[in-house]
Design an enzyme around this catalytic site. Sequence first.
Site, mmCIF file in Angstrom:
data_model
loop_
_atom_site.group_PDB
_atom_site.id
_atom_site.type_symbol
_atom_site.label_atom_id
_atom_site.label_comp_id
_atom_site.label_asym_id
_atom_site.label_seq_id
_atom_site.Cartn_x
_atom_site.Cartn_y
_atom_site.Cartn_z
ATOM 1 N N ASN A 110 0.817 -1.221 0.000
ATOM 2 C CA ASN A 110 0.000 0.000 0.000
ATOM 3 C C ASN A 110 0.851 1.270 0.000
ATOM 4 O O ASN A 110 0.605 2.197 -0.780
ATOM 5 C CB ASN A 110 -0.946 -0.002 1.206
ATOM 6 C CG ASN A 110 -1.903 -1.179 1.169
ATOM 7 O OD1 ASN A 110 -1.995 -1.877 0.153
ATOM 8 N ND2 ASN A 110 -2.618 -1.415 2.257
ATOM 9 N N THR A 155 -15.032 37.167 -33.639
ATOM 10 C CA THR A 155 -15.793 36.737 -32.464
ATOM 11 C C THR A 155 -17.039 36.073 -33.034
ATOM 12 O O THR A 155 -17.530 36.470 -34.103
ATOM 13 C CB THR A 155 -16.201 37.908 -31.546
ATOM 14 O OG1 THR A 155 -17.042 38.786 -32.274
ATOM 15 C CG2 THR A 155 -14.970 38.676 -31.044
ATOM 16 N N HIS A 156 -17.521 35.048 -32.364
ATOM 17 C CA HIS A 156 -18.647 34.247 -32.889
ATOM 18 C C HIS A 156 -18.324 33.699 -34.279
ATOM 19 O O HIS A 156 -19.219 33.443 -35.080
ATOM 20 C CB HIS A 156 -19.949 35.062 -32.943
ATOM 21 C CG HIS A 156 -20.269 35.791 -31.680
ATOM 22 N ND1 HIS A 156 -21.103 35.286 -30.717
ATOM 23 C CD2 HIS A 156 -19.821 36.977 -31.203
ATOM 24 C CE1 HIS A 156 -21.181 36.148 -29.706
ATOM 25 N NE2 HIS A 156 -20.399 37.178 -29.975
ATOM 26 N N SER A 277 -7.273 10.664 -49.189
ATOM 27 C CA SER A 277 -8.500 9.875 -49.198
ATOM 28 C C SER A 277 -8.316 8.680 -50.121
ATOM 29 O O SER A 277 -7.677 8.795 -51.163
ATOM 30 C CB SER A 277 -9.668 10.733 -49.692
ATOM 31 O OG SER A 277 -10.716 9.907 -50.165
ATOM 32 N N LYS A 283 -8.100 14.953 -52.150
ATOM 33 C CA LYS A 283 -8.202 15.276 -50.727
ATOM 34 C C LYS A 283 -6.857 15.346 -50.024
ATOM 35 O O LYS A 283 -5.943 14.583 -50.285
ATOM 36 C CB LYS A 283 -9.073 14.240 -49.992
ATOM 37 C CG LYS A 283 -10.550 14.325 -50.293
ATOM 38 C CD LYS A 283 -11.185 15.655 -49.936
ATOM 39 C CE LYS A 283 -11.318 15.877 -48.439
ATOM 40 N NZ LYS A 283 -12.316 14.998 -47.840
ATOM 41 N N ASN A 285 -6.319 15.690 -46.009
ATOM 42 C CA ASN A 285 -7.107 15.787 -44.775
ATOM 43 C C ASN A 285 -6.237 16.093 -43.556
ATOM 44 O O ASN A 285 -5.149 15.543 -43.422
ATOM 45 C CB ASN A 285 -7.857 14.471 -44.526
ATOM 46 C CG ASN A 285 -8.914 14.205 -45.588
ATOM 47 O OD1 ASN A 285 -9.529 15.140 -46.096
ATOM 48 N ND2 ASN A 285 -9.107 12.947 -45.933
ATOM 49 N N GLU A 290 -7.335 16.636 -36.363
ATOM 50 C CA GLU A 290 -8.620 16.088 -35.909
ATOM 51 C C GLU A 290 -8.408 15.142 -34.727
ATOM 52 O O GLU A 290 -9.204 15.116 -33.784
ATOM 53 C CB GLU A 290 -9.319 15.373 -37.066
ATOM 54 C CG GLU A 290 -9.789 16.340 -38.132
ATOM 55 C CD GLU A 290 -10.166 15.637 -39.427
ATOM 56 O OE1 GLU A 290 -11.325 15.748 -39.817
ATOM 57 O OE2 GLU A 290 -9.315 14.964 -40.040
ATOM 58 N N TYR A 317 -6.282 1.944 2.343
ATOM 59 C CA TYR A 317 -6.274 1.347 1.005
ATOM 60 C C TYR A 317 -7.498 0.485 0.714
ATOM 61 O O TYR A 317 -7.939 -0.307 1.561
ATOM 62 C CB TYR A 317 -5.009 0.492 0.824
ATOM 63 C CG TYR A 317 -4.916 -0.113 -0.549
ATOM 64 C CD1 TYR A 317 -4.381 0.612 -1.611
ATOM 65 C CD2 TYR A 317 -5.388 -1.395 -0.798
ATOM 66 C CE1 TYR A 317 -4.311 0.068 -2.881
ATOM 67 C CE2 TYR A 317 -5.323 -1.957 -2.072
ATOM 68 C CZ TYR A 317 -4.788 -1.212 -3.108
ATOM 69 O OH TYR A 317 -4.726 -1.758 -4.362
ATOM 70 N N GLN A 322 -6.439 0.529 -7.380
ATOM 71 C CA GLN A 322 -5.648 -0.012 -8.488
ATOM 72 C C GLN A 322 -6.098 0.567 -9.832
ATOM 73 O O GLN A 322 -5.353 0.535 -10.810
ATOM 74 C CB GLN A 322 -5.753 -1.541 -8.490
ATOM 75 C CG GLN A 322 -4.909 -2.229 -9.534
ATOM 76 C CD GLN A 322 -4.799 -3.725 -9.278
ATOM 77 O OE1 GLN A 322 -4.079 -4.145 -8.392
ATOM 78 N NE2 GLN A 322 -5.546 -4.511 -10.036
HETATM 79 N N1 ARG Z 1 -1.543 -3.637 -7.494
HETATM 80 C C1 ARG Z 1 -1.979 -2.919 -6.331
HETATM 81 C C2 ARG Z 1 -2.401 -1.515 -6.750
HETATM 82 O O1 ARG Z 1 -2.025 -1.117 -7.803
HETATM 83 C C3 ARG Z 1 -0.892 -2.831 -5.324
HETATM 84 C C4 ARG Z 1 -1.360 -2.637 -3.940
HETATM 85 C C5 ARG Z 1 -1.996 -3.870 -3.459
HETATM 86 N N2 ARG Z 1 -2.359 -3.769 -2.108
HETATM 87 C C6 ARG Z 1 -3.183 -4.633 -1.508
HETATM 88 N N3 ARG Z 1 -3.465 -4.446 -0.275
HETATM 89 N N4 ARG Z 1 -3.754 -5.594 -2.191
HETATM 90 O O2 ARG Z 1 -3.118 -0.835 -6.064
#
Ligand code: ARG
Length: 456
Positions: A110, A155-156, A277, A283, A285, A290, A317, A322
């Site tokens: 964590n 403008t506009h 194209s 063309k 493009n 875009e 956590y 993730q």
């Molecule tokens: N792969 C996890 C993430 O990206 C790592 C942390 C995992 N922690 C846990 N308590 N399972 O968040």
Amino acid sequence: MGKLWGGRFAGATDALAHRFNASLPFDVQLYDEDITGSVAWALTLGGAGILTADEVATIIGGLEQVRAEFQGNTIVFDQADEDIHTVVERRLTELVGPVGGKLHTGRSRNDQVATDFRLWTMRAVDRLQGHLAALQRALLASARANLELPMPGYTHLQHAQPVTWGHWALSHFWPLARDAGRLAAARAAAAVLPLGSGALAGTPVAVDRQALAAGLGFAAASQNSLDAVADRDFALDFLYAAAVLGVHLSRLAEQLILFSSAEFGFAVLDDAYTTGSSLMPQKKNPDTLELARGKAGRLIGHLAGLLATLKGLPSAYDKDLQEDKEPLFDAAETLELALPVMAGVVGTLRLRPERMAAQLEPGLLATELADYLVRRGVPFRQAHELVGQAVQLAETRQVTLADLSLADMQTISEQFEAGALDVFDVAAALAGRQVMGGTAPQALQQQLAAAEAAVD
Ligand code: ARG
């Protein structure tokens, strides 16, 4: 070695659940930051007397070998690898033996992943700042070379007043300068170290977290371990900066698409940034522009998506976190391509001053005529009304405002006198706007100097 957490489990993970759980396919991008963080942690454990100097040296040697395998593309993944942290620790232990298992003392994935991701974000900002500055320099070069080239201002999207190409190009420079500030703010938000927070309550290892922070290039250490492992504000800040930058690229792209159309014809895009194209042989493009416009959509989506992911999370956590990585990885990758492409488009643009001149019709100078009346003491409101009547008269006769004679004008008001016809002069209209930020030559010189200073 299988899972990092297998001890308390009797049954195996379902194969699809493993795939669903795994982040390795994308967090492999964090390998360098993960190893850098682990090297610092090994040194910290050594300093705290938990590892001997020999053990620290062995672990760091092994980590550097793992890093070399990633760099040389020889690292081999195991089916059971769940994320980048698993891969690095598994490979380390294969290389150095059971001592590798000591590295994770007092650490959790964590605080580890939060540290890796913040380091990654800081580095991503540094890369993007370089690309951003290159685009700014391309706009500066275009502005410098055509600082006083007159063109219609809109403008506009309707003819408004004359401006210059340099003025216009700089109007797309300053938003990017603010983007650089937003990216820097996101970097500062990321530069707070979570390592040492453990899983949630703080590591039992006696560690000087401020020193650890400084060693890893962070500005400070986090204040609250429960917050530190869950705080992804820096990721939102990054995505916000990326989304706004995307919007700015999109606006620039849109305007260049218009300017390079047959109807405007103010600029010609280089072949290098256009496509043809398969059906229509004539063309050419503006696909790159875009796409630059279109990609703003996904950048905005990444910000909205992560905001939604975070909104229901309690402190500390949760695996939802993730989901934080892919939006940032994609945002950075998108911009790392879009920015240099846009710099290329701007840098190779060929201007057509004659097409701009052809559009500089007297209607763009109607405000000058009103200002003429104001100089003669007519209240602006009344001057606006009188010039409006002159515009209407010209329209009914199907001529331009400048084609009206003095006698025609005098049927509208006695206040029109000989000098009224002198206002139809684009250069004079430009020169009259000397205010800071205005379109007069000297004001533009000053703005250009300020822009040059801002990008250096
Ligand atoms: N792969 C996890 C993430 O990206 C790592 C942390 C995992 N922690 C846990 N308590 N399972 O968040």
